[in-house]
Design a protein around this motif. Structure first.
Motif, PDB file in Angstrom:
ATOM      1  N   SER A  81      18.209  25.159 -16.694  1.00 37.93           N
ATOM      2  CA  SER A  81      18.412  26.188 -15.674  1.00 37.93           C
ATOM      3  C   SER A  81      17.172  26.388 -14.826  1.00 37.93           C
ATOM      4  N   GLY A  82      17.393  26.877 -13.617  1.00 39.45           N
ATOM      5  CA  GLY A  82      16.339  27.019 -12.632  1.00 39.45           C
ATOM      6  C   GLY A  82      15.291  28.052 -12.980  1.00 39.45           C
ATOM      7  N   ASP A  83      15.582  28.950 -13.909  1.00 37.09           N
ATOM      8  CA  ASP A  83      14.569  29.930 -14.312  1.00 37.09           C
ATOM      9  C   ASP A  83      13.517  29.317 -15.222  1.00 37.09           C
ATOM     10  N   GLY A  84      13.682  28.029 -15.555  1.00 41.40           N
ATOM     11  CA  GLY A  84      12.692  27.356 -16.383  1.00 41.40           C
ATOM     12  C   GLY A  84      12.969  27.459 -17.856  1.00 41.40           C
ATOM     13  N   GLY A 116      12.612  25.865 -11.672  1.00 44.72           N
ATOM     14  CA  GLY A 116      13.269  24.859 -10.837  1.00 44.72           C
ATOM     15  C   GLY A 116      13.810  23.676 -11.598  1.00 44.72           C
ATOM     16  N   ALA A 117      13.539  23.610 -12.922  1.00 47.73           N
ATOM     17  CA  ALA A 117      14.000  22.462 -13.722  1.00 47.73           C
ATOM     18  C   ALA A 117      15.456  22.660 -14.105  1.00 47.73           C
ATOM     19  N   ARG A 118      16.322  22.546 -13.136  1.00 42.67           N
ATOM     20  CA  ARG A 118      17.730  22.906 -13.305  1.00 42.67           C
ATOM     21  C   ARG A 118      18.615  21.706 -13.631  1.00 42.67           C
ATOM     22  N   THR A 119      18.133  20.475 -13.386  1.00 37.63           N
ATOM     23  CA  THR A 119      18.932  19.288 -13.695  1.00 37.63           C
ATOM     24  C   THR A 119      18.299  18.527 -14.850  1.00 37.63           C
ATOM     25  N   MET A 120      19.122  17.703 -15.514  1.00 38.28           N
ATOM     26  CA  MET A 120      18.705  17.143 -16.797  1.00 38.28           C
ATOM     27  C   MET A 120      19.447  15.855 -17.079  1.00 38.28           C
ATOM     28  N   ALA A 121      18.803  14.988 -17.885  1.00 38.32           N
ATOM     29  CA  ALA A 121      19.472  13.851 -18.511  1.00 38.32           C
ATOM     30  C   ALA A 121      19.164  13.905 -19.990  1.00 38.32           C
ATOM     31  N   TYR A 122      20.089  13.402 -20.811  1.00 35.22           N
ATOM     32  CA  TYR A 122      19.874  13.356 -22.254  1.00 35.22           C
ATOM     33  C   TYR A 122      20.057  11.929 -22.737  1.00 35.22           C
ATOM     34  N   ASP A 123      19.106  11.451 -23.528  1.00 34.80           N
ATOM     35  CA  ASP A 123      19.129  10.113 -24.110  1.00 34.80           C
ATOM     36  C   ASP A 123      19.539  10.256 -25.577  1.00 34.80           C
ATOM     37  N   GLU A 124      20.784   9.878 -25.894  1.00 36.34           N
ATOM     38  CA  GLU A 124      21.296  10.054 -27.253  1.00 36.34           C
ATOM     39  C   GLU A 124      20.516   9.232 -28.267  1.00 36.34           C
ATOM     40  N   ALA A 125      20.163   7.995 -27.915  1.00 36.59           N
ATOM     41  CA  ALA A 125      19.488   7.117 -28.863  1.00 36.59           C
ATOM     42  C   ALA A 125      18.113   7.648 -29.254  1.00 36.59           C
ATOM     43  N   ALA A 126      17.401   8.203 -28.282  1.00 37.92           N
ATOM     44  CA  ALA A 126      16.045   8.701 -28.540  1.00 37.92           C
ATOM     45  C   ALA A 126      16.017  10.181 -28.892  1.00 37.92           C
ATOM     46  N   ASP A 127      17.157  10.864 -28.738  1.00 39.49           N
ATOM     47  CA  ASP A 127      17.226  12.313 -28.917  1.00 39.49           C
ATOM     48  C   ASP A 127      16.164  13.009 -28.060  1.00 39.49           C
ATOM     49  N   ARG A 128      16.166  12.645 -26.780  1.00 40.04           N
ATOM     50  CA  ARG A 128      15.234  13.244 -25.831  1.00 40.04           C
ATOM     51  C   ARG A 128      15.981  13.732 -24.597  1.00 40.04           C
ATOM     52  N   ALA A 129      15.544  14.860 -24.099  1.00 42.52           N
ATOM     53  CA  ALA A 129      16.067  15.389 -22.837  1.00 42.52           C
ATOM     54  C   ALA A 129      14.972  15.275 -21.785  1.00 42.52           C
ATOM     55  N   TYR A 130      15.391  15.087 -20.552  1.00 39.62           N
ATOM     56  CA  TYR A 130      14.460  14.994 -19.432  1.00 39.62           C
ATOM     57  C   TYR A 130      14.888  15.984 -18.365  1.00 39.62           C
ATOM     58  N   VAL A 131      13.958  16.813 -17.913  1.00 36.96           N
ATOM     59  CA  VAL A 131      14.214  17.702 -16.789  1.00 36.96           C
ATOM     60  C   VAL A 131      13.151  17.432 -15.728  1.00 36.96           C
ATOM     61  N   VAL A 132      13.440  17.784 -14.490  1.00 39.40           N
ATOM     62  CA  VAL A 132      12.497  17.531 -13.398  1.00 39.40           C
ATOM     63  C   VAL A 132      12.295  18.794 -12.572  1.00 39.40           C
ATOM     64  N   SER A 133      11.098  18.921 -12.027  1.00 32.39           N
ATOM     65  CA  SER A 133      10.801  20.016 -11.119  1.00 32.39           C
ATOM     66  C   SER A 133       9.508  19.706 -10.383  1.00 32.39           C
TER      67      SER A 133
END
Length: 339
Positions: free
Chosen positions: A264-267, A289-306
């Protein structure tokens, strides 16, 4: 895309996020600088190839998820929104909203190989594996463009009841998508190229990001007013809700640990346990501002950008809710994983 909403973490907690229990499994592990200028939208992780695709203004940045290093970019676009990948490991598809087109690229060379006209402002995009088609959801013409990946041609245009946001296929020939301005989810049949159902969401305003638990036939739609709605894909019934951050725009699901995520955009990155009553177990501070995300199932990692923000311009009649200026060369990826 869903509008940015900036607020302090303290406000988010005070107005409804459940306090997390002692175990908070995720933390921010790293920051990868991308830099450049302009805004961003969806991102997508390719677990098998160890790549992260990040839409960034008129480019799609491609990063190595093992090192954070830049692999390259697909450039020369007009206004990118989302990326979809085929199941053969060969081609990717970009919704270029500024060009009203879907751009096809070679995943090995990152070279553009085709441009296919779509509707007005294609936004959310997905690959449907049963029919080998790409579905581009057009945010301003309120329809979806269906593309045959073999011929790279449009084979259907399906009218929708409102403005579409993020789509999800179930792997069995159905595609679901949020309808933001109607507070609903639509179900579509990939074989007949037809809309089969529209499900109204309860107390879930402006749904944007959408994730799916295919094994348990559940959708997770993130909405304004700090809510995640859980919907049964077989019946369309809303079976639960969870508390999340403010101004969400993306959702993801981890089938191994039965966790749903909302950025969400509130961080805040919210983690919801879907195996025990849809309880919020963590509200991880990320970056405003980190409101969008990708999730990598194999690595169990999420990525957000801002990015870091400058002053907010004065409101005008034409733009009553102006966004703050993005400071150049501050655009970055936050890598989130287990401790």
């Amino acid at each position: 895309m869903n509008r940015l909403r900036f607020g302090s973490l303290a406000v988010a907690v005070a107005f409804g996020l459940q306090s997390a229990p002692a175990q908070q499994p995720y933390q921010v592990l790293d920051h990868w600088k991308i830099g450049g200028t302009g805004g961003w939208d969806y991102l997508l992780a390719d677990s098998a190839a160890h790549r992260l695709y990040v839409t960034h203004n008129s480019r799609v940045e491609v990063l190595d998820t093992q090192t954070g290093a830049a692999v390259g970019a697909i450039s020369g676009l007009k206004g990118t929104h989302g990326v979809a990948l085929d199941d053969a490991g060969q081609f990717g598809y970009i919704s270029d909203g500024g060009a009203n087109a879907v751009v096809v690229f070679d995943r090995k060379t990152l070279a553009t190989v085709a441009t296919i006209p779509a509707g007005t402002n294609p936004d959310g995009i997905t690959f449907e594996p049963v029919t080998k088609t790409v579905w581009a959801f057009n945010g301003r013409s309120n329809n979806v463009t269906v593309i045959d990946t073999a011929s790279r041609s449009v084979i259907a245009t399906i009218a929708l009841p409102g403005k579409p946001e993020f789509p999800q296929p179930d792997g069995q020939g159905h595609v679901f998508a949020n309808i933001e301005d109607k507070n609903s989810i639509v179900a579509l049949d990939s074989r007949t190229k037809a809309l089969t159902a529209t499900w109204k969401l309860s107390n879930c305003e402006s749904p944007s990001g959408l994730a799916i638990d295919r094994a348990h036939s559940q959708l997770f739609a993130v909405c304004d007013e700090k809510k995640m709605a859980v919907v049964d894909t077989k019946t369309g019934k809303q079976v639960g809700t969870a508390a999340i951050g403010d101004g969400p725009d993306a959702a993801a699901f981890d089938p191994k640990h039965q966790l749903a995520f909302a950025s969400s955009g509130d961080g805040v990155l919210t983690v919801v346990d879907t195996s025990s009553g849809f309880k919020t177990i963590e509200s991880l501070p990320t970056m405003k501002g980190a409101r969008t995300m990708a999730y990598d199932e194999a690595a169990d990692r999420a990525y957000v950008v801002s990015a870091e923000m400058g002053a907010r311009p004065a409101a005008t009649a034409a733009n009553p809710r102006p966004r703050p200026a993005i400071l150049p060369d501050t655009f970055q990826v936050l890598v989130i994983g287990r401790k």
